[in-house]
Write a protein that holds these residues in place. Sequence first.
Motif, PDB file in Angstrom:
ATOM      1  N   GLN A  70       0.847  -1.189   0.000  1.00  7.39           N
ATOM      2  CA  GLN A  70       0.000   0.000   0.000  1.00  7.39           C
ATOM      3  C   GLN A  70       0.887   1.245   0.000  1.00  7.39           C
ATOM      4  O   GLN A  70       1.839   1.326   0.772  1.00  7.39           O
ATOM      5  CB  GLN A  70      -0.922   0.002   1.226  1.00  7.39           C
ATOM      6  CG  GLN A  70      -1.895  -1.174   1.243  1.00  7.39           C
ATOM      7  CD  GLN A  70      -2.802  -1.157   2.468  1.00  7.39           C
ATOM      8  OE1 GLN A  70      -2.754  -0.239   3.284  1.00  7.39           O
ATOM      9  NE2 GLN A  70      -3.639  -2.177   2.591  1.00  7.39           N
ATOM     10  N   TYR A  71       0.530   2.208  -0.846  1.00  5.94           N
ATOM     11  CA  TYR A  71       1.361   3.406  -0.962  1.00  5.94           C
ATOM     12  C   TYR A  71       0.521   4.556  -1.508  1.00  5.94           C
ATOM     13  O   TYR A  71      -0.619   4.361  -1.945  1.00  5.94           O
ATOM     14  CB  TYR A  71       2.557   3.150  -1.870  1.00  5.94           C
ATOM     15  CG  TYR A  71       2.187   2.704  -3.273  1.00  5.94           C
ATOM     16  CD1 TYR A  71       2.086   3.624  -4.314  1.00  5.94           C
ATOM     17  CD2 TYR A  71       1.942   1.356  -3.557  1.00  5.94           C
ATOM     18  CE1 TYR A  71       1.740   3.221  -5.591  1.00  5.94           C
ATOM     19  CE2 TYR A  71       1.594   0.938  -4.829  1.00  5.94           C
ATOM     20  CZ  TYR A  71       1.492   1.876  -5.839  1.00  5.94           C
ATOM     21  OH  TYR A  71       1.143   1.471  -7.108  1.00  5.94           O
ATOM     22  N   TYR A  82      -4.399   6.738  -2.368  1.00  7.52           N
ATOM     23  CA  TYR A  82      -3.891   5.491  -1.785  1.00  7.52           C
ATOM     24  C   TYR A  82      -4.123   4.350  -2.770  1.00  7.52           C
ATOM     25  O   TYR A  82      -5.249   4.135  -3.249  1.00  7.52           O
ATOM     26  CB  TYR A  82      -4.595   5.185  -0.474  1.00  7.52           C
ATOM     27  CG  TYR A  82      -3.919   5.794   0.733  1.00  7.52           C
ATOM     28  CD1 TYR A  82      -2.844   5.165   1.347  1.00  7.52           C
ATOM     29  CD2 TYR A  82      -4.371   6.999   1.267  1.00  7.52           C
ATOM     30  CE1 TYR A  82      -2.218   5.721   2.452  1.00  7.52           C
ATOM     31  CE2 TYR A  82      -3.756   7.564   2.379  1.00  7.52           C
ATOM     32  CZ  TYR A  82      -2.678   6.913   2.964  1.00  7.52           C
ATOM     33  OH  TYR A  82      -2.062   7.466   4.055  1.00  7.52           O
ATOM     34  N   GLU A  84      -3.097   0.085  -3.772  1.00  4.54           N
ATOM     35  CA  GLU A  84      -2.587  -1.207  -3.297  1.00  4.54           C
ATOM     36  C   GLU A  84      -2.217  -2.037  -4.517  1.00  4.54           C
ATOM     37  O   GLU A  84      -3.016  -2.155  -5.464  1.00  4.54           O
ATOM     38  CB  GLU A  84      -3.635  -1.928  -2.455  1.00  4.54           C
ATOM     39  CG  GLU A  84      -3.130  -3.224  -1.843  1.00  4.54           C
ATOM     40  CD  GLU A  84      -4.158  -3.839  -0.914  1.00  4.54           C
ATOM     41  OE1 GLU A  84      -3.769  -4.310   0.171  1.00  4.54           O
ATOM     42  OE2 GLU A  84      -5.359  -3.856  -1.269  1.00  4.54           O
ATOM     43  N   ILE A 106      -7.515   2.370  -3.156  1.00  2.00           N
ATOM     44  CA  ILE A 106      -8.041   2.043  -1.815  1.00  2.00           C
ATOM     45  C   ILE A 106      -8.197   3.310  -0.972  1.00  2.00           C
ATOM     46  O   ILE A 106      -8.227   3.245   0.263  1.00  2.00           O
ATOM     47  CB  ILE A 106      -7.137   1.020  -1.090  1.00  2.00           C
ATOM     48  CG1 ILE A 106      -5.712   1.572  -0.924  1.00  2.00           C
ATOM     49  CG2 ILE A 106      -7.136  -0.311  -1.809  1.00  2.00           C
ATOM     50  CD1 ILE A 106      -4.866   0.778   0.055  1.00  2.00           C
ATOM     51  N   LYS A 110      -8.977   3.477   3.006  1.00  2.00           N
ATOM     52  CA  LYS A 110      -8.059   4.086   3.973  1.00  2.00           C
ATOM     53  C   LYS A 110      -8.762   5.186   4.771  1.00  2.00           C
ATOM     54  O   LYS A 110      -8.498   5.368   5.969  1.00  2.00           O
ATOM     55  CB  LYS A 110      -6.851   4.677   3.248  1.00  2.00           C
ATOM     56  CG  LYS A 110      -5.979   3.650   2.546  1.00  2.00           C
ATOM     57  CD  LYS A 110      -5.335   2.670   3.503  1.00  2.00           C
ATOM     58  CE  LYS A 110      -4.218   3.259   4.302  1.00  2.00           C
ATOM     59  NZ  LYS A 110      -3.487   2.242   5.082  1.00  2.00           N
TER      60      LYS A 110
END
Length: 251
Positions: A70-71, A82, A84, A106, A110
């Motif tokens: 996740q980043y 966000y 994934e 995501i 989040k």
Amino acid sequence: MKNSFDILVLLDSNGNQHYVSESCEKILGYKPEELINIPVIEKMLHPEDQELVIRGFTEIVTGVSNGGTQYRHRHKNGGWIYLEAFGTNQLENPLIKSVVINVRDITERKKIEKELIESKTRLSEANATKDRFFSIIGHDLKSPFNSIIGFSDILLEQIQNKDYERIDNYARIIYDSSNRAMNLLTNLLEWSRTQTGRLEFNPEFFELKSAIKEIVELYTDSAKQKRIAISIMLPHDIQAFADKSIVKTIL
């Protein structure tokens, strides 16, 4: 691939993107050609997440895992999305010769996770405040009620013995202690309202020493029992402009 809700990405062994599906424009605002043949990790990923993504890509290439990293990826509007990523190593496949990555938005998930954490924190704080409130009630109300019960016993005993000497003095002590207990309980309830954000702010001018004296009187009985003398070293003419109830609660 064009109709996928997720972004599908093909990378070489160095992590350079040479294909990005068209869904990237819906999620990130960029056209596919804007994300090809550029140092995406350095230019597009949040600085705090870059090392994590590099490690995740390495694990996919070496077959240690299929990702799940996740980043945060920069949106074209300047914000952060966000993502994934899951992937498989198809570098040895002559028809693909790439690392295939499936990237999912995501951001909403989040956001919900953050709200849940904040809600849990607020609940924990509310429980801690409740426990602290009951602890203060138990401790601070004990002293005036001890005085009330103690002097009531003396008063009752003297009346039963028809010994009326000083009963007016004992009655005055009981009355004063009852008032102090009521004032203290009022202050505690005001304090509890400040903790739950339900306290209104109504500033006014008032004489500060008088307010301090009222609070000191709440602890007179307890101070006497412990042989403590409380002095107020303050001139009488100091005016404050504040919410008197809140100031007294602080004191």
